[in-house]
Scaffold this motif. Structure first.
Motif, PDB file in Angstrom:
ATOM      1  N   UNK A  58      -1.673   8.165   7.215  1.00  0.00           N
ATOM      2  CA  UNK A  58      -2.891   7.800   6.453  1.00  0.00           C
ATOM      3  C   UNK A  58      -3.645   9.175   6.835  1.00  0.00           C
ATOM      4  N   UNK A  59      -4.074   9.912   5.673  1.00  0.00           N
ATOM      5  CA  UNK A  59      -4.721  11.133   5.677  1.00  0.00           C
ATOM      6  C   UNK A  59      -6.379  10.966   5.283  1.00  0.00           C
ATOM      7  N   UNK A  63      -3.174   3.614   1.279  1.00  0.00           N
ATOM      8  CA  UNK A  63      -2.366   3.803   2.697  1.00  0.00           C
ATOM      9  C   UNK A  63      -1.023   3.931   2.257  1.00  0.00           C
ATOM     10  N   UNK A  64      -0.554   3.204   1.366  1.00  0.00           N
ATOM     11  CA  UNK A  64       1.026   3.457   0.881  1.00  0.00           C
ATOM     12  C   UNK A  64       1.077   4.827   0.034  1.00  0.00           C
ATOM     13  N   UNK A  65       0.323   5.264  -0.745  1.00  0.00           N
ATOM     14  CA  UNK A  65       0.567   6.399  -1.140  1.00  0.00           C
ATOM     15  C   UNK A  65       0.591   7.552  -0.270  1.00  0.00           C
ATOM     16  N   UNK A  66      -0.427   7.465   0.653  1.00  0.00           N
ATOM     17  CA  UNK A  66      -0.577   8.569   1.686  1.00  0.00           C
ATOM     18  C   UNK A  66       0.801   8.563   2.638  1.00  0.00           C
ATOM     19  N   UNK A  67       1.270   7.442   3.045  1.00  0.00           N
ATOM     20  CA  UNK A  67       2.454   7.444   3.964  1.00  0.00           C
ATOM     21  C   UNK A  67       3.670   7.855   2.960  1.00  0.00           C
ATOM     22  N   UNK A  68       3.504   7.744   1.568  1.00  0.00           N
ATOM     23  CA  UNK A  68       4.888   8.258   0.824  1.00  0.00           C
ATOM     24  C   UNK A  68       4.796   9.504   0.995  1.00  0.00           C
ATOM     25  N   UNK A 126      -9.480  12.796   1.377  1.00  0.00           N
ATOM     26  CA  UNK A 126      -8.558  13.098   2.549  1.00  0.00           C
ATOM     27  C   UNK A 126      -9.203  14.222   3.128  1.00  0.00           C
ATOM     28  N   UNK A 127      -8.845  14.297   4.569  1.00  0.00           N
ATOM     29  CA  UNK A 127      -9.193  15.490   5.487  1.00  0.00           C
ATOM     30  C   UNK A 127      -8.125  15.956   5.921  1.00  0.00           C
ATOM     31  N   UNK A 128      -8.411  17.432   6.044  1.00  0.00           N
ATOM     32  CA  UNK A 128      -7.212  18.387   6.331  1.00  0.00           C
ATOM     33  C   UNK A 128      -7.985  19.585   6.956  1.00  0.00           C
ATOM     34  N   UNK A 149       0.088  13.774  -4.611  1.00  0.00           N
ATOM     35  CA  UNK A 149      -0.781  12.762  -4.137  1.00  0.00           C
ATOM     36  C   UNK A 149      -2.054  12.568  -4.946  1.00  0.00           C
ATOM     37  N   UNK A 150      -2.781  13.754  -5.153  1.00  0.00           N
ATOM     38  CA  UNK A 150      -3.955  13.893  -6.031  1.00  0.00           C
ATOM     39  C   UNK A 150      -3.784  13.004  -7.583  1.00  0.00           C
TER      40      UNK A 150
END
Length: 254
Positions: free
Chosen positions: A250-251, A240-245, A115-117, A56-57
Motif C-alpha cells: 500500500x503506497x 489498497x487492492x489497486x496499489x497491491x496489484x 501516493x508517497x515515494x 496505477x494512476x
C-alpha cells in the motif's frame, strides 16, 4: 513523481488569470465527463499498452471519477506541457506523478496526495548508491522533474544530463553514457522486474515526496470533488487492492 517546472513570472500570471475560466465541479458533472491529462511515459504509473493508457494512476483516476459520477476523456502529452495546458483550461485535471512543491503550488491547486515515494539513485556500479557517491559523477534525469531540482542542490556533481522522457534517462545509464540515473523508486522496481539482466542497482533515496493530481489554480470545487472521490476509494478497499496489484504494498501516504 516527483517533477518541477521553472515557471516564469509571466507564465504564473497568465495561469492565474486563466484559472477563473476553469470548469467547476458542477460544470464537469453537468457535462458528464472530466478531461484528464497525463504523460503516458512513466510506467508503472501512467503508460501505454498498445493504444490504451494504463497504469496505477490511470486506474486510480478511473476509480475516483466513478465515485464523482463522471466519465473520463484522456489526453496524453509531454510532461512539461501538462501544467501549462491546465492553466489554459485545455483540461480539468492532471495526474502524472507530480510531487507537491511550493513552487508548483504557485501555479496549480494540488489535490490530496495519492501516493508517497521519492527519488532514488540508480546505477550499474554497486559502488554508486549513496548521495556522497554522486560527487564527480554524470547523472541522468528527466527535464522538468523534481529530481533535476534536487540534483542541482548537491555539490560536487560533475554534470547533469536532461532527457525529455524518463525512459531516455534510463537508456543513457544502460548505454553507459552517464554514471547514475535518479528517478522514482517504484519506476526503478518496475524497470528491474521488466529487464532483470540490465544490471540496474537500486541505491538510496535522494529525497522523499508526496505525489498528487492537480487542478487549475483556485479551482476549489473541483479539487474538493476529486478529494472526496479519492477518500472514498481509499476507504472502500479499492485503493489498497489497486496499489497491491502494481506494487505489492500500500503506497498511500501515512
Amino acid at each position: 513523481m516527483k517533477r518541477i517546472k521553472k515557471w516564469a513570472l509571466l507564465g504564473l500570471l497568465m495561469a492565474s488569470a486563466l484559472a477563473a475560466q476553469a470548469r467547476s465541479l458542477d460544470a464537469v458533472r453537468k457535462d458528464g465527463k472530466i478531461v484528464i491529462a497525463t504523460e503516458g511515459q512513466f510506467a508503472p504509473f501512467n503508460f501505454f499498452q498498445g493504444a490504451k493508457l494504463s497504469g496505477f494512476e490511470i486506474e486510480l483516476a478511473e476509480l475516483v471519477a466513478k465515485k464523482m459520477g463522471v466519465g473520463i476523456e484522456w489526453k496524453a502529452l509531454s510532461f512539461d506541457a501538462l501544467f501549462a495546458g491546465l492553466g489554459q483550461d485545455r483540461w480539468d485535471l492532471v495526474i502524472a506523478s507530480h510531487g507537491i512543491t511550493d513552487e508548483r503550488a504557485k501555479a496549480v491547486t494540488f489535490a490530496d496526495p495519492h501516493y508517497c515515494s521519492g527519488g532514488v539513485i540508480v546505477s550499474l556500479d554497486p559502488a554508486i548508491h549513496r548521495v556522497p557517491d554522486l560527487k564527480g559523477k554524470v547523472i541522468a534525469v528527466q527535464t522538468g522533474s523534481a529530481y533535476l531540482d534536487n540534483i542541482k542542490k548537491l555539490s560536487g556533481v560533475k554534470d547533469v544530463k536532461n532527457f525529455p522522457q524518463d525512459t531516455d534517462a534510463r537508456g543513457a545509464l544502460i548505454n553507459h553514457r552517464v554514471d547514475a540515473w535518479v528517478t522514482d523508486k517504484f519506476v526503478v522496481v518496475a524497470a528491474m522486474a521488466a529487464s532483470p539482466n540490465a544490471g540496474l542497482k537500486l541505491g538510496d533515496f535522494l529525497f522523499v515526496e508526496r505525489i498528487a493530481a492537480a487542478v487549475a489554480k483556485g479551482n476549489a470545487s473541483l479539487a474538493k470533488g476529486y478529494n472526496d472521490g479519492l477518500a472514498a476509494v481509499m476507504a472502500d478497499g479499492s485503493y489498497a487492492s489497486l496499489s497491491k496489484k502494481y506494487f505489492h504494498e500500500d503506497v498511500r501516504c501515512h
